[in-house]
Design a protein around this motif. Sequence first.
Motif, short mmCIF file in Angstrom:
data_model
loop_
_atom_site.label_atom_id
_atom_site.label_comp_id
_atom_site.label_asym_id
_atom_site.label_seq_id
_atom_site.Cartn_x
_atom_site.Cartn_y
_atom_site.Cartn_z
N LEU A 61 -1.19 1.58 -0.74
CA LEU A 61 0.15 1.41 -1.31
C LEU A 61 0.29 2.22 -2.60
CD1 LEU A 61 0.72 -2.44 -0.84
CD2 LEU A 61 1.71 -0.57 0.50
N GLN A 62 -0.75 2.22 -3.41
CA GLN A 62 -0.72 2.99 -4.65
C GLN A 62 -0.61 4.49 -4.34
OE1 GLN A 62 -4.20 2.62 -7.13
NE2 GLN A 62 -3.05 3.23 -8.95
N LYS A 117 2.91 5.23 -3.28
CA LYS A 117 3.79 5.18 -4.44
C LYS A 117 3.68 6.48 -5.24
CE LYS A 117 4.98 2.18 -8.31
NZ LYS A 117 4.66 0.93 -8.99
N MET A 173 8.26 -0.14 1.65
CA MET A 173 7.33 -0.23 2.78
C MET A 173 7.62 -1.53 3.51
SD MET A 173 3.23 -0.40 2.69
CE MET A 173 2.35 0.27 4.06
N LEU A 182 0.05 -8.93 -1.63
CA LEU A 182 1.18 -8.36 -2.36
C LEU A 182 1.26 -8.91 -3.79
CD1 LEU A 182 3.79 -8.40 0.52
CD2 LEU A 182 2.69 -6.38 -0.49
N GLY A 240 -1.09 -6.93 -5.69
CA GLY A 240 -0.48 -5.62 -5.91
C GLY A 240 0.55 -5.65 -7.03
N VAL A 270 3.00 -2.98 -6.59
CA VAL A 270 4.13 -3.56 -5.86
C VAL A 270 5.13 -4.05 -6.88
CG1 VAL A 270 4.82 -5.42 -4.29
CG2 VAL A 270 2.66 -4.22 -3.92
#
Length: 101
Positions: free
Chosen positions: A23-24, A27, A34, A72, A75, A81
């Motif tokens: 995810l990072q 980003k 997402m 999450l 995150g 996130v």
Amino acid sequence: GDKNGRGDCLRTLVYQELIIGYLQYLKQRGFTSMYIWACPPLPGDDYIFYVHPQRQKTPKSDRLRDWYMRMLKRGKEQKIVMKTSNLWDLFFEGGKDHRVD
């Protein structure tokens, strides 16, 4: 703790860190949203990580959703996130951009 001495307690941490790291990366590449489909696989199916140990149980829907929500949350704590929601509230009539967090 690791009740059986096989490292099972670390599996969740490692899997979640891999996904948070991805995810990072996304980003940093400019992605701003997402969608995660949290539907348990049928026994024998492998989606993200190929091949699970036979002793690993397939989670039920509520347990899998909780697994992702915990991930999450971590995150968000790491500022990767920014917000969480669900597809119903974002895209269906009657939804109100409800934030799960």
